[in-house]
Scaffold this motif. Structure first.
Motif, PDB file in Angstrom:
ATOM      1  N   HIS A   1       0.860  -1.237  -0.266  1.00 30.26           N
ATOM      2  CA  HIS A   1       0.472  -0.051   0.343  1.00 30.26           C
ATOM      3  C   HIS A   1       0.955   1.127  -0.045  1.00 30.26           C
ATOM      4  CE1 HIS A   1      -2.006  -3.482   2.048  1.00 30.26           C
ATOM      5  NE2 HIS A   1      -3.533  -2.708   1.322  1.00 30.26           N
ATOM      6  N   PRO A   2       1.978   1.311  -1.063  1.00 31.06           N
ATOM      7  CA  PRO A   2       2.886   2.281  -1.001  1.00 31.06           C
ATOM      8  C   PRO A   2       1.907   4.067  -1.180  1.00 31.06           C
ATOM      9  CG  PRO A   2       2.892   1.039  -3.171  1.00 31.06           C
ATOM     10  CD  PRO A   2       2.418   1.071  -2.121  1.00 31.06           C
ATOM     11  N   GLY A   3       2.809   5.085  -0.839  1.00 33.64           N
ATOM     12  CA  GLY A   3       1.448   6.194  -0.798  1.00 33.64           C
ATOM     13  C   GLY A   3       0.262   5.954  -0.115  1.00 33.64           C
ATOM     14  N   ARG A   4      -0.547   5.705   0.776  1.00 31.75           N
ATOM     15  CA  ARG A   4      -1.484   5.763   1.934  1.00 31.75           C
ATOM     16  C   ARG A   4      -0.737   5.749   3.176  1.00 31.75           C
ATOM     17  NH1 ARG A   4      -5.976   1.076   1.593  1.00 31.75           N
ATOM     18  NH2 ARG A   4      -7.077   2.395   4.236  1.00 31.75           N
ATOM     19  N   VAL A   5      -1.530   6.538   4.155  1.00 37.09           N
ATOM     20  CA  VAL A   5      -1.433   6.752   5.457  1.00 37.09           C
ATOM     21  C   VAL A   5      -2.225   5.706   5.998  1.00 37.09           C
ATOM     22  CG1 VAL A   5      -1.360   8.521   6.964  1.00 37.09           C
ATOM     23  CG2 VAL A   5      -0.948   8.728   5.530  1.00 37.09           C
ATOM     24  N   PHE A   6      -1.598   5.134   7.422  1.00 31.65           N
ATOM     25  CA  PHE A   6      -1.854   4.256   8.235  1.00 31.65           C
ATOM     26  C   PHE A   6      -2.363   5.114   9.649  1.00 31.65           C
ATOM     27  CE2 PHE A   6      -1.491   1.614   4.307  1.00 31.65           C
ATOM     28  CZ  PHE A   6      -2.819   1.181   3.936  1.00 31.65           C
ATOM     29  N   GLY A   7      -2.870   4.883  10.554  1.00 31.97           N
ATOM     30  CA  GLY A   7      -2.554   4.710  12.112  1.00 31.97           C
ATOM     31  C   GLY A   7      -2.601   3.543  12.749  1.00 31.97           C
ATOM     32  N   ARG A   8      -2.266   4.242  14.028  1.00 30.32           N
ATOM     33  CA  ARG A   8      -1.392   2.938  14.349  1.00 30.32           C
ATOM     34  C   ARG A   8      -2.500   1.927  14.819  1.00 30.32           C
ATOM     35  NH1 ARG A   8       1.555   4.481  19.205  1.00 30.32           N
ATOM     36  NH2 ARG A   8      -0.169   6.725  19.853  1.00 30.32           N
ATOM     37  N   GLU A   9      -3.832   2.390  15.181  1.00 30.54           N
ATOM     38  CA  GLU A   9      -4.669   1.580  15.679  1.00 30.54           C
ATOM     39  C   GLU A   9      -5.016   0.072  14.436  1.00 30.54           C
ATOM     40  OE1 GLU A   9      -4.661   4.626  16.142  1.00 30.54           O
ATOM     41  OE2 GLU A   9      -6.072   4.995  17.525  1.00 30.54           O
ATOM     42  N   GLU A  10      -5.090   1.244  12.976  1.00 30.32           N
ATOM     43  CA  GLU A  10      -5.274   0.796  11.394  1.00 30.32           C
ATOM     44  C   GLU A  10      -3.764  -0.099  11.307  1.00 30.32           C
ATOM     45  OE1 GLU A  10      -6.817   1.322   7.662  1.00 30.32           O
ATOM     46  OE2 GLU A  10      -6.301   3.570   8.128  1.00 30.32           O
ATOM     47  N   LEU A  11      -2.776  -0.399  11.609  1.00 32.05           N
ATOM     48  CA  LEU A  11      -1.705  -0.883  11.715  1.00 32.05           C
ATOM     49  C   LEU A  11      -1.928  -2.200  12.591  1.00 32.05           C
ATOM     50  CD1 LEU A  11       1.302   1.971  10.880  1.00 32.05           C
ATOM     51  CD2 LEU A  11       0.044   0.166   9.406  1.00 32.05           C
ATOM     52  N   MET A  12      -2.313  -1.386  14.373  1.00 34.76           N
ATOM     53  CA  MET A  12      -1.830  -2.774  14.942  1.00 34.76           C
ATOM     54  C   MET A  12      -3.460  -4.011  14.800  1.00 34.76           C
ATOM     55  SD  MET A  12      -2.576  -2.401  18.799  1.00 34.76           S
ATOM     56  CE  MET A  12      -1.154  -2.437  19.757  1.00 34.76           C
ATOM     57  N   ARG A  13      -4.327  -3.246  13.852  1.00 34.47           N
ATOM     58  CA  ARG A  13      -5.615  -4.150  13.344  1.00 34.47           C
ATOM     59  C   ARG A  13      -5.066  -5.377  11.997  1.00 34.47           C
ATOM     60  NH1 ARG A  13      -9.039  -0.626  12.972  1.00 34.47           N
ATOM     61  NH2 ARG A  13      -8.574  -0.470  10.661  1.00 34.47           N
ATOM     62  N   GLU A  14      -4.586  -4.491  11.234  1.00 36.27           N
ATOM     63  CA  GLU A  14      -4.041  -5.584  10.085  1.00 36.27           C
ATOM     64  C   GLU A  14      -2.591  -5.881   9.829  1.00 36.27           C
ATOM     65  OE1 GLU A  14      -6.369  -5.266   7.573  1.00 36.27           O
ATOM     66  OE2 GLU A  14      -7.679  -3.605   8.500  1.00 36.27           O
ATOM     67  N   VAL A  15      -2.120  -5.727  10.972  1.00 35.05           N
ATOM     68  CA  VAL A  15      -0.755  -6.294  10.165  1.00 35.05           C
ATOM     69  C   VAL A  15      -0.610  -7.777  11.394  1.00 35.05           C
ATOM     70  CG1 VAL A  15       1.834  -5.743  10.814  1.00 35.05           C
ATOM     71  CG2 VAL A  15       0.850  -4.085   9.232  1.00 35.05           C
ATOM     72  N   TRP A  16      -0.850  -6.707  12.628  1.00 34.60           N
ATOM     73  CA  TRP A  16      -1.056  -8.129  14.183  1.00 34.60           C
ATOM     74  C   TRP A  16      -1.918  -8.407  14.303  1.00 34.60           C
ATOM     75  CZ3 TRP A  16       2.327  -3.717  14.047  1.00 34.60           C
ATOM     76  CH2 TRP A  16       3.504  -3.337  14.194  1.00 34.60           C
ATOM     77  N   GLY A  17      -3.177  -8.239  13.873  1.00 33.98           N
ATOM     78  CA  GLY A  17      -4.861  -8.690  14.263  1.00 33.98           C
ATOM     79  C   GLY A  17      -5.222  -8.885  15.166  1.00 33.98           C
ATOM     80  N   TRP A  18      -4.761  -7.551  15.372  1.00 32.73           N
ATOM     81  CA  TRP A  18      -5.233  -7.404  17.374  1.00 32.73           C
ATOM     82  C   TRP A  18      -6.459  -6.203  17.324  1.00 32.73           C
ATOM     83  CZ3 TRP A  18      -0.021  -6.057  19.937  1.00 32.73           C
ATOM     84  CH2 TRP A  18       0.388  -7.367  19.424  1.00 32.73           C
ATOM     85  N   ASP A  19      -7.579  -5.819  17.706  1.00 29.93           N
ATOM     86  CA  ASP A  19      -8.485  -5.295  18.638  1.00 29.93           C
ATOM     87  C   ASP A  19      -8.118  -3.757  18.944  1.00 29.93           C
ATOM     88  OD1 ASP A  19      -9.544  -5.768  15.682  1.00 29.93           O
ATOM     89  OD2 ASP A  19     -10.810  -7.721  16.786  1.00 29.93           O
ATOM     90  N   PHE A  20      -6.990  -4.852  20.310  1.00 31.11           N
ATOM     91  CA  PHE A  20      -6.897  -3.972  21.482  1.00 31.11           C
ATOM     92  C   PHE A  20      -5.106  -4.348  21.359  1.00 31.11           C
ATOM     93  CE2 PHE A  20      -7.984  -8.772  21.916  1.00 31.11           C
ATOM     94  CZ  PHE A  20      -6.949  -8.787  23.068  1.00 31.11           C
ATOM     95  N   GLY A  21      -4.588  -3.380  22.074  1.00 31.38           N
ATOM     96  CA  GLY A  21      -3.391  -3.896  22.959  1.00 31.38           C
ATOM     97  C   GLY A  21      -2.906  -1.936  22.963  1.00 31.38           C
ATOM     98  N   ASP A  22      -1.374  -2.354  23.088  1.00 29.35           N
ATOM     99  CA  ASP A  22      -0.810  -0.970  23.606  1.00 29.35           C
ATOM    100  C   ASP A  22       0.047  -0.568  22.164  1.00 29.35           C
ATOM    101  OD1 ASP A  22       1.310   0.324  24.086  1.00 29.35           O
ATOM    102  OD2 ASP A  22       2.214  -0.864  25.547  1.00 29.35           O
ATOM    103  N   LEU A  23      -0.981   0.502  21.810  1.00 26.17           N
ATOM    104  CA  LEU A  23      -0.228   1.232  20.305  1.00 26.17           C
ATOM    105  C   LEU A  23       1.402   1.660  20.441  1.00 26.17           C
ATOM    106  CD1 LEU A  23      -2.470   3.416  19.521  1.00 26.17           C
ATOM    107  CD2 LEU A  23      -2.867   1.293  18.976  1.00 26.17           C
ATOM    108  N   SER A  24       2.492   1.512  21.249  1.00 22.96           N
ATOM    109  CA  SER A  24       3.797   1.330  21.333  1.00 22.96           C
ATOM    110  C   SER A  24       4.108   0.330  20.711  1.00 22.96           C
ATOM    111  CB  SER A  24       4.050   1.798  23.278  1.00 22.96           C
ATOM    112  OG  SER A  24       4.160   1.012  23.554  1.00 22.96           O
ATOM    113  N   THR A  25       3.614  -0.200  20.597  1.00 22.42           N
ATOM    114  CA  THR A  25       4.352  -1.471  19.915  1.00 22.42           C
ATOM    115  C   THR A  25       4.248  -1.273  18.302  1.00 22.42           C
ATOM    116  OG1 THR A  25       3.181  -3.322  21.509  1.00 22.42           O
ATOM    117  CG2 THR A  25       3.417  -3.870  19.187  1.00 22.42           C
ATOM    118  N   VAL A  26       3.706  -0.507  17.375  1.00 20.94           N
ATOM    119  CA  VAL A  26       3.619  -0.573  16.144  1.00 20.94           C
ATOM    120  C   VAL A  26       4.614   1.052  16.674  1.00 20.94           C
ATOM    121  CG1 VAL A  26       2.246   0.962  14.363  1.00 20.94           C
ATOM    122  CG2 VAL A  26       1.200  -0.607  16.229  1.00 20.94           C
TER     123      VAL A  26
END
Length: 237
Positions: A163-188
């Motif tokens: 997805h080059p050129g597209r902005v992703f928030g930390r919550e979205e990255l956590m959901r899409e990459v980690w598969g988590w709906d909750f968690g410490d955003l410092s992970t990202v």
């Protein structure tokens, strides 16, 4: 693995009830012996262990392969969480915690690790800005140099390249990459910083993985190198 027998018994009981085969170790050296003998699918490590702390155990495990690790500790300082994640831990759970939540975290980490091991229709190589990722082989190079990426770093970089050129928030990255709906955003945050250290010419002044203040992160590729990026099955995403 936990230095508190009561906590270790509770964790073992819940994980066993969830269908997992659990092996316990009382200290760091014993944990490494168990790891070498059994090669587990996942390790739950307590930070404060006699003989060798959880950070060092994690480092030594990581030296032999990308085993998923969940760090378990009573120390909730942000510096400890960041250090645990930088060591290679996939998640960080602070005491007191819900054993059911820990089981959910274990499920999530293993599910993501299993998906990474089965690339399915996302096995086509990804390219951009001198980066070449082979999802099927779990191999990454930058300017021809092999990159030593952890499981999550590889997944994060692959996601950005799709997805080059597209902005992703930390919550979205956590959901899409980690598969988590909750968690410490410092992970990202920590994983982005570690990834920059491996793919940027100057990590202090990143030109590939950009921070979009107040929003999240974006992968910027030079115009002459966009053609190969985000390519899955021969078609641009």
């Amino acid at each position: 693995m936990d230095d508190d027998p009561t906590v270790a018994e509770v964790v073992t009981g819940y994980l066993t009830a969830a269908g997992y085969d659990v092996a316990r170790a009382a200290d760091g050296p014993a944990a490494l012996e168990q790891y070498a003998a059994r090669r587990p699918d996942l390790a739950v490590l307590d930070l404060m262990l006699p003989g060798m702390d959880g950070f060092e155990v994690c480092r030594r495990m990581r030296a032999h392969g990308p085993v998923p690790v969940i760090m378990l500790t009573a120390r909730g300082d942000e510096d400890d969480r960041v250090l645990g994640l930088e060591t290679g831990a996939d998640d960080y759970v602070t005491k007191p915690f819900s054993p059911r939540e820990l089981v959910l975290r274990v499920d999530s980490v293993l599910r993501r690790a299993g998906a990474a091991a089965r690339p399915a229709d996302r096995s086509a190589p990804l390219e951009g800005a001198g980066l070449v990722l082979d999802p099927a082989a779990r191999r990454a190079t930058w300017e021809g140099r092999v990159l030593a990426l952890t499981l999550r770093e590889f997944d994060l970089l692959a996601f950005f390249l799709r997805h080059p050129g597209r902005v992703f928030g930390r919550e979205e990255l956590m959901r899409e990459v980690w598969g988590w709906d909750f968690g410490d955003l410092s992970t990202v945050t920590v994983h982005v910083r570690r990834l920059r250290g491996k793919v940027e010419a100057d990590p202090a002044r990143p030109e590939l993985i950009r921070t979009v203040w107040g929003v999240g992160y974006r992968l910027d590729l030079p115009p002459d190198r966009m053609a190969g990026a985000g390519r899955v099955g021969g078609a641009p995403s």
